[in-house]
Design a protein around this motif. Structure first.
Motif, PDB file in Angstrom:
ATOM      1  N   PHE A  11      74.710  49.734  18.509  1.00 50.30           N
ATOM      2  CA  PHE A  11      75.068  51.113  18.887  1.00 50.30           C
ATOM      3  C   PHE A  11      76.398  51.145  19.662  1.00 50.30           C
ATOM      4  O   PHE A  11      77.408  51.659  19.162  1.00 50.30           O
ATOM      5  N   ASP A  31      77.471  38.985  15.186  1.00 49.34           N
ATOM      6  CA  ASP A  31      76.196  39.702  15.315  1.00 49.34           C
ATOM      7  C   ASP A  31      75.152  39.035  14.435  1.00 49.34           C
ATOM      8  O   ASP A  31      75.476  38.543  13.354  1.00 49.34           O
ATOM      9  N   TYR A 170      76.605  49.603  32.755  1.00 49.41           N
ATOM     10  CA  TYR A 170      76.367  50.892  32.113  1.00 49.41           C
ATOM     11  C   TYR A 170      75.133  51.570  32.700  1.00 49.41           C
ATOM     12  O   TYR A 170      74.141  50.910  33.011  1.00 49.41           O
ATOM     13  N   ASN A 172      72.486  54.872  31.474  1.00 49.28           N
ATOM     14  CA  ASN A 172      71.755  55.042  30.207  1.00 49.28           C
ATOM     15  C   ASN A 172      72.703  55.646  29.178  1.00 49.28           C
ATOM     16  O   ASN A 172      73.027  56.827  29.252  1.00 49.28           O
ATOM     17  N   VAL A 173      73.131  54.820  28.252  1.00 51.73           N
ATOM     18  CA  VAL A 173      74.133  55.254  27.286  1.00 51.73           C
ATOM     19  C   VAL A 173      73.419  55.961  26.127  1.00 51.73           C
ATOM     20  O   VAL A 173      72.351  55.519  25.690  1.00 51.73           O
TER      21      VAL A 173
END
Ligand SMILES: NC(=O)c1ccc[n+]([C@@H]2O[C@H](COP(=O)([O-])OP(=O)(O)OC[C@H]3O[C@@H](n4cnc5c(N)ncnc54)[C@H](O)[C@@H]3O)[C@@H](O)[C@H]2O)c1
Length: 312
Positions: A11, A31, A170, A172-173
């Motif tokens: 994401f 990935d 971060y 809560n993205v």
């Protein structure tokens, strides 16, 4: 600048990849597609389909691409999974992370940018406060413990081998491409459920039926801007808005963005989830002093995310 983005099919990582390409940088993705998707990758981007736990595979990718910078977004990213299987969390986030740092050391990488967590790292944040970067880490979940530990490793690599690093903690993205079937990402989960006309589960803060936990929700486009700025920074920075929202407030915003009345939504109250904090809100002032601003307000961000999901 040649940037290797781990987790670039995920994401947040995929938004970062797009942004770096737009800025004209050379980009490659590493990935293992455990949660990432090929469809998230821009056409033609260089790809190393490697698991971080495979040391030789990681080293081969570095040998081939010779990155100057590493943007480390790949992770076992679920608090819930980390509580169920701390060893899995350790193997990806710490052992896999160390393979990456060893490759960075061996191939003379200048800087590592790390996707840390402000949402889980500080422990409970008392009402009315926002955690600042100098609060001591108080991990409650194995996930938070692995993220906090990796920051210590970054510091050690900085001191012993001269590696530059920056850690972005971060909040809560949320935003387009977040997995609506994942363990985390309540905005995407609620949008997915409401679009399918299904009931939603609201995990309690203390007792089933309450408003749910309080989180600092930050739009992915703003995280990408923070990441671009961080290419020129070192140290630790929160990436949040300084505003807390309950899970029920998120549900109301999602319902509104999808044109549903709140009473149309079937809510199943559930007990608190193990490892979850009651309240987490970040102070973004340190990054704001460097020129960053959260530009996308919550309602606007939820509307953009809902529009993206509807358009799929
Ligand atoms: N989404 C949030 O709210 C949030 C908050 C704080 C921190 N973070 C951190 O940001 C980063 C990105 O999170 P996301 O929400 O985009 O999650 P995501 O699951 O969409 O992305 C993670 C990516 O890492 C890849 N990956 C996982 N294990 C791997 C392994 N062993 N080897 C290689 N690749 C692997 C996955 O396939 C996926 O593409 C993570 O490090 C996460 O911990 C996210």
């Amino acid at each position: 600048m040649r940037v290797l983005v781990t987790g670039g099919a995920g994401f947040i990582g995929s938004h970062i990849v797009e942004d770096l390409l737009r800025r004209g940088l050379e980009v490659a993705v590493l990935d293992n597609f455990s949660t990432g998707k090929r469809e998230n990758l821009p056409a033609g981007v260089r790809l190393y389909p490697v698991d971080l736990r495979d040391r030789e595979g990681v080293f081969r990718a570095f040998q081939d691409f010779r990155p100057t910078h590493v943007s480390h977004q790949a992770a076992q990213a679920s608090v819930k999974v980390s509580v169920e299987d701390p060893v899995l969390d350790f193997s990806v986030n710490l052992l896999g992370g160390l393979h990456l740092l060893e490759a960075a050391r061996a191939f003379g990488v200048e800087k590592v940018l790390f996707a840390s967590t402000g949402g889980a790292l500080y422990g409970e944040v008392p009402e009315g406060q926002g955690a600042t970067e100098d609060w001591p880490p108080r991990p409650k979940s194995p996930y938070a413990a692995s993220k906090a530990s990796f920051e210590h490793y970054l510091s050690a690599y900085g001191q012993n081998y001269g590696l530059k690093w920056v850690s972005l903690r971060y909040g809560n993205v949320y935003g387009p491409r977040q997995d609506p079937h994942g363990e985390a990402g309540v905005v995407a989960i609620f949008i997915g459920r409401l679009l399918e006309g299904k009931p939603v589960t609201l995990y309690a803060r203390k007792t089933p039926g309450d408003e749910g936990c309080v989180r600092d929700y930050v739009y992915v486009g703003d995280v990408v801007e923070a990441h671009a700025l961080a290419l020129g920074l070192e140290g630790v920075y929160n990436v949040g808005t300084g505003e807390g929202r309950t899970t029920r407030e998120v549900l109301l915003a999602v319902a509104q963005a999808l044109g549903k009345a709140p009473e149309e939504v079937e809510v199943h109250p559930a007990p608190p989830r193990p490892g979850d904090l009651e309240r987490s809100v970040l102070s973004p002032l340190r990054l704001m002093e460097r020129g960053w601003r959260p530009r996308v307000g919550f309602e606007e961000g939820v509307a953009r995310t809902a529009a993206w999901f509807k358009g799929r």
